[in-house]
Design a protein around this motif. Structure first.
Motif, mmCIF file in Angstrom:
data_model
loop_
_atom_site.group_PDB
_atom_site.id
_atom_site.type_symbol
_atom_site.label_atom_id
_atom_site.label_comp_id
_atom_site.label_asym_id
_atom_site.label_seq_id
_atom_site.Cartn_x
_atom_site.Cartn_y
_atom_site.Cartn_z
ATOM 1 N N GLY A 163 4.368 -9.000 2.000
ATOM 2 C CA GLY A 163 3.642 -9.709 1.364
ATOM 3 C C GLY A 163 2.477 -9.400 0.401
ATOM 4 N N VAL A 164 2.636 -7.963 -0.006
ATOM 5 C CA VAL A 164 1.794 -7.532 -1.058
ATOM 6 C C VAL A 164 2.284 -7.830 -2.512
ATOM 7 N N ASP A 165 1.372 -8.511 -3.151
ATOM 8 C CA ASP A 165 1.591 -8.943 -4.409
ATOM 9 C C ASP A 165 0.615 -8.231 -5.438
ATOM 10 N N GLU A 166 -0.287 -7.793 -4.873
ATOM 11 C CA GLU A 166 -1.463 -7.207 -5.783
ATOM 12 C C GLU A 166 -2.233 -6.017 -5.144
ATOM 13 N N VAL A 167 -2.450 -5.095 -5.919
ATOM 14 C CA VAL A 167 -3.132 -4.015 -5.559
ATOM 15 C C VAL A 167 -4.636 -3.881 -6.131
ATOM 16 N N TYR A 170 5.351 -7.606 7.972
ATOM 17 C CA TYR A 170 4.428 -6.636 8.035
ATOM 18 C C TYR A 170 3.071 -6.906 6.988
ATOM 19 N N PRO A 171 2.071 -6.962 7.909
ATOM 20 C CA PRO A 171 0.624 -7.396 7.223
ATOM 21 C C PRO A 171 0.191 -6.836 6.183
ATOM 22 N N GLY A 172 0.609 -6.694 4.816
ATOM 23 C CA GLY A 172 0.056 -5.906 3.965
ATOM 24 C C GLY A 172 0.565 -4.483 3.848
ATOM 25 N N LEU A 173 -0.243 -3.764 3.005
ATOM 26 C CA LEU A 173 0.034 -2.253 2.762
ATOM 27 C C LEU A 173 -0.242 -1.567 4.495
ATOM 28 N N ALA A 174 -1.434 -1.831 4.899
ATOM 29 C CA ALA A 174 -1.799 -1.335 6.410
ATOM 30 C C ALA A 174 -0.571 -1.506 7.338
ATOM 31 N N GLY A 175 -0.163 -2.519 7.022
ATOM 32 C CA GLY A 175 1.246 -3.094 8.008
ATOM 33 C C GLY A 175 2.470 -2.287 7.882
ATOM 34 N N LEU A 176 2.463 -1.904 6.662
ATOM 35 C CA LEU A 176 3.811 -0.875 6.296
ATOM 36 C C LEU A 176 3.518 0.300 6.757
ATOM 37 N N GLU A 177 2.364 0.862 6.599
ATOM 38 C CA GLU A 177 1.859 2.326 6.797
ATOM 39 C C GLU A 177 1.910 2.424 8.335
ATOM 40 N N SER A 178 1.630 1.442 9.289
ATOM 41 C CA SER A 178 1.483 1.540 10.788
ATOM 42 C C SER A 178 2.839 0.944 11.393
ATOM 43 N N ALA A 179 3.779 0.709 10.554
ATOM 44 C CA ALA A 179 5.074 0.163 11.263
ATOM 45 C C ALA A 179 5.647 1.166 11.621
ATOM 46 N N ALA A 187 0.391 0.805 -9.762
ATOM 47 C CA ALA A 187 0.424 -0.128 -8.548
ATOM 48 C C ALA A 187 1.635 0.162 -7.971
ATOM 49 N N ARG A 188 2.778 0.711 -8.243
ATOM 50 C CA ARG A 188 3.763 0.906 -7.606
ATOM 51 C C ARG A 188 3.705 2.002 -6.876
ATOM 52 N N TYR A 189 2.881 3.174 -7.236
ATOM 53 C CA TYR A 189 2.569 4.428 -6.445
ATOM 54 C C TYR A 189 2.155 4.125 -5.140
ATOM 55 N N THR A 190 1.400 3.177 -5.027
ATOM 56 C CA THR A 190 0.996 2.678 -3.691
ATOM 57 C C THR A 190 2.033 2.673 -2.643
ATOM 58 N N LEU A 191 2.999 2.156 -2.863
ATOM 59 C CA LEU A 191 4.113 1.813 -2.083
ATOM 60 C C LEU A 191 5.018 3.141 -1.890
ATOM 61 N N ASP A 192 5.085 4.061 -2.963
ATOM 62 C CA ASP A 192 5.743 5.358 -2.723
ATOM 63 C C ASP A 192 5.966 5.890 -1.345
#
Length: 142
Positions: A62-66, A17-26, A80-85
């Motif tokens: 592939g998210v290593d940095e926010v 999945y391409p980054g945070l946006a990829g996770l959110e739209s998956a 930073a972890r909260y962005t994935l919560d």
């Protein structure tokens, strides 16, 4: 001569999945399936710390940095972890609905775990774990 030796970095799989946006739209079912397989197929334990799940999400995307929240290129800070919560919790809720894994808390933050449930263990033990897990996730709620 030092006591530490440098090892070459192990190749990692490319992110699905391409980054945070990829996770959110998956697709929620697909993402929950892929994450479940990565978290529980190691066979190490049926109890998994949330940090291990968050790490698997990082690798899937592939998210290593926010920007503005990471320290030394890793998602080590709580902010930073909260962005994935939200994605993390969505996957856990999908697992709970499918009765394959669930949250366990024994009253202290030190004892929060995700636990592989018997239906999830049976799905992983089958000939095609990915298909079995996806079938449980896609089954209508009873």
């Amino acid at each position: 001569m030092g006591i530490f030796t440098r090892a070459e970095a192990a190749p990692t799989e490319p992110p699905l999945y391409p980054g945070l946006a990829g996770l959110e739209s998956a697709d929620a079912g697909e993402l929950a399936t892929q994450l479940f397989l990565r978290v529980f197929t190691s066979g190490q334990s049926s109890h998994v710390r949330p940090e291990a799940v968050l790490g698997a999400l990082q690798r899937l995307s592939g998210v290593d940095e926010v920007p503005g929240m990471t320290v030394r290129g890793t998602l080590t800070t709580p902010r930073a972890r909260y962005t994935l919560d939200p994605v993390f919790l969505q996957c856990v809720l999908v697992w709970e609905r499918a009765l394959i894994a669930g949250r366990l808390s024994r009253g202290s933050e030190a004892y929060h775990h995700l636990v592989l449930l018997p239906m999830g263990a049976r799905a992983l033990a089958g000939a095609d774990p990915e298909a079995a897990v996806r079938a449980l996730i896609d089954a209508p709620a009873s």
